[in-house]
Design a protein around this motif. Structure first.
Motif, PDB file in Angstrom:
ATOM      1  N   UNK A   1      20.101   9.654  35.768  1.00 37.59           N
ATOM      2  CA  UNK A   1      19.756   9.670  34.795  1.00 37.59           C
ATOM      3  C   UNK A   1      20.979  11.471  33.888  1.00 37.59           C
ATOM      4  N   UNK A   2      20.752  11.942  34.762  1.00 40.57           N
ATOM      5  CA  UNK A   2      21.888  13.339  33.738  1.00 40.57           C
ATOM      6  C   UNK A   2      22.479  12.750  33.404  1.00 40.57           C
ATOM      7  N   UNK A   3      23.666  11.462  33.912  1.00 42.64           N
ATOM      8  CA  UNK A   3      24.830  11.687  33.742  1.00 42.64           C
ATOM      9  C   UNK A   3      24.708  10.238  32.741  1.00 42.64           C
ATOM     10  N   UNK A   4      23.963   9.897  33.176  1.00 44.10           N
ATOM     11  CA  UNK A   4      23.651   8.496  31.983  1.00 44.10           C
ATOM     12  C   UNK A   4      23.513   9.430  30.365  1.00 44.10           C
ATOM     13  N   UNK A   5      22.733  10.117  30.382  1.00 45.41           N
ATOM     14  CA  UNK A   5      22.368  11.200  29.477  1.00 45.41           C
ATOM     15  C   UNK A   5      24.080  11.334  28.629  1.00 45.41           C
ATOM     16  N   UNK A   6      24.308  12.008  29.764  1.00 44.88           N
ATOM     17  CA  UNK A   6      25.555  12.580  28.948  1.00 44.88           C
ATOM     18  C   UNK A   6      26.966  11.538  28.606  1.00 44.88           C
ATOM     19  N   UNK A   7      26.710  10.777  29.514  1.00 38.49           N
ATOM     20  CA  UNK A   7      27.676   9.062  28.871  1.00 38.49           C
ATOM     21  C   UNK A   7      27.371   8.730  27.491  1.00 38.49           C
ATOM     22  N   UNK A   8      25.770   8.570  27.384  1.00 36.39           N
ATOM     23  CA  UNK A   8      25.398   8.083  25.811  1.00 36.39           C
ATOM     24  C   UNK A   8      25.503   8.828  25.230  1.00 36.39           C
ATOM     25  N   UNK A   9      25.785  10.247  24.877  1.00 36.38           N
ATOM     26  CA  UNK A   9      26.638  10.809  24.209  1.00 36.38           C
ATOM     27  C   UNK A   9      24.582  12.282  23.827  1.00 36.38           C
ATOM     28  N   UNK A  10      23.918  12.345  24.793  1.00 31.38           N
ATOM     29  CA  UNK A  10      22.930  13.304  24.479  1.00 31.38           C
ATOM     30  C   UNK A  10      23.099  13.817  25.125  1.00 31.38           C
ATOM     31  N   UNK A  11      21.877  15.068  25.115  1.00 30.50           N
ATOM     32  CA  UNK A  11      22.280  16.782  26.039  1.00 30.50           C
ATOM     33  C   UNK A  11      20.882  16.349  26.156  1.00 30.50           C
ATOM     34  N   UNK A  12      20.380  16.953  27.209  1.00 26.71           N
ATOM     35  CA  UNK A  12      19.064  17.436  27.732  1.00 26.71           C
ATOM     36  C   UNK A  12      18.519  18.780  27.612  1.00 26.71           C
ATOM     37  N   UNK A  13      18.432  18.984  26.343  1.00 29.66           N
ATOM     38  CA  UNK A  13      17.904  20.410  25.719  1.00 29.66           C
ATOM     39  C   UNK A  13      16.768  21.183  27.535  1.00 29.66           C
ATOM     40  N   UNK A  14      16.286  22.447  27.411  1.00 29.76           N
ATOM     41  CA  UNK A  14      15.539  23.433  28.446  1.00 29.76           C
ATOM     42  C   UNK A  14      14.302  23.403  28.402  1.00 29.76           C
TER      43      UNK A  14
END
Length: 205
Positions: free
Chosen positions: A183-196
Motif C-alpha cells: 500500500x505504501x509503495x502504491x501510494x507513492x506510485x500514484x503520486x500521493x503521500x501519507x501524512x503522519x
C-alpha cells in the motif's frame, strides 16, 4: 492433532538436514578435540559437543514423533541448539578464549576479520578456512536447511488446518506487513503521500 502417516522409522537418515547435522557433530568433536585441557576450554568443548549432538538428536526425535506439530516443535529445539553452537564458534573467533588463540589448527593464521566472516558463503565450504570458521559456516548452512524444513511443515499444517494458533497469528501478521508495504509503495506510485496523521493527500508538484 493430525497424526503423521506411517513411514520408515529410519527415513530421517535420508534427509539432507540430518546428514549435515551428522557431519557437523563429527567436525565439532574434531575441533574441540584440539582444545587444551584447562577448566574453561574443557567446559566449552563439552558444551559445544552437547549442542552439536542435541541438534542432530532433535531432528531424529522429531521425525519419530506422532504428529506434524511435534515434528515441527522438535525442529525448533534443533534450531536453538545449532544457534548455541554457532555463537560459541563466533566467540572463539572473537578471542573470548585466549587459550585457543595460538592454536593454528583452530584459528588458522587469523587473516579474516570477524565482520568478514559474515560475508563468507557457507556453500560451497572452503576447507582452507580455520576450523572455527568452518564450524560456524556449517551451523549457518544447517540453520538454513532447518528453517526450510520448518516452512514446509507449516505449509503442511496450514493445508491440514492443524497449524498452531501462534503460527497462524505469525502468518497473519506477515500478510498484514506485506499489504502495508504494498500500500505504501502504491501510494507513492500514484503520486500521493501519507501524512503522519494517517491522511493520504496528493503530492505537491
Amino acid at each position: 492433532m493430525t497424526i503423521k502417516p506411517s513411514k520408515n522409522p529410519y527415513g530421517y537418515k535420508e534427509l539432507l538436514v540430518y546428514k549435515k547435522a551428522e557431519v557437523l557433530q563429527s567436525e565439532t568433536v574434531k575441533l574441540t578435540g584440539q582444545f587444551p585441557t584447562r577448566k574453561t576450554t574443557l567446559a566449552l568443548a563439552d558444551q559445544m559437543n552437547r549442542s552439536a549432538r542435541s541438534t542432530k538428536q532433535n531432528i531424529v526425535e522429531g521425525w519419530k514423533r506422532n504428529s506434524t506439530k511435534e515434528y515441527y516443535e522438535f525442529l525448533g529445539f534443533a534450531v536453538a541448539s545449532n544457534a548455541e553452537l554457532e555463537e560459541d564458534c563466533l566467540d572463539i573467533w572473537k578471542g573470548f578464549y585466549p587459550e585457543l588463540m595460538e592454536i593454528k589448527g583452530i584459528m588458522g593464521e587469523r587473516g579474516e576479520k570477524v565482520e568478514d566472516i559474515d560475508k563468507i558463503p557457507f556453500y560451497p565450504l572452503d576447507f582452507s578456512l580455520p576450523l572455527a570458521v568452518q564450524c560456524r559456516l556449517r551451523c549457518k548452512e544447517l540453520n538454513f536447511l532447518l528453517e526450510k524444513l520448518q516452512k514446509s511443515l507449516v505449509s503442511k499444517m496450514s493445508a491440514e488446518r492443524t497449524l498452531p494458533l501462534h503460527e497462524r497469528q505469525k502468518i497473519s501478521e506477515n500478510k498484514e506487513r506485506e499489504f502495508d508495504k504494498w500500500l505504501d509503495e502504491e501510494i507513492i506510485n500514484q503520486g500521493f503521500v501519507k501524512l503522519s496523521d494517517g491522511r493520504i493527500v496528493r503530492k505537491e508538484q
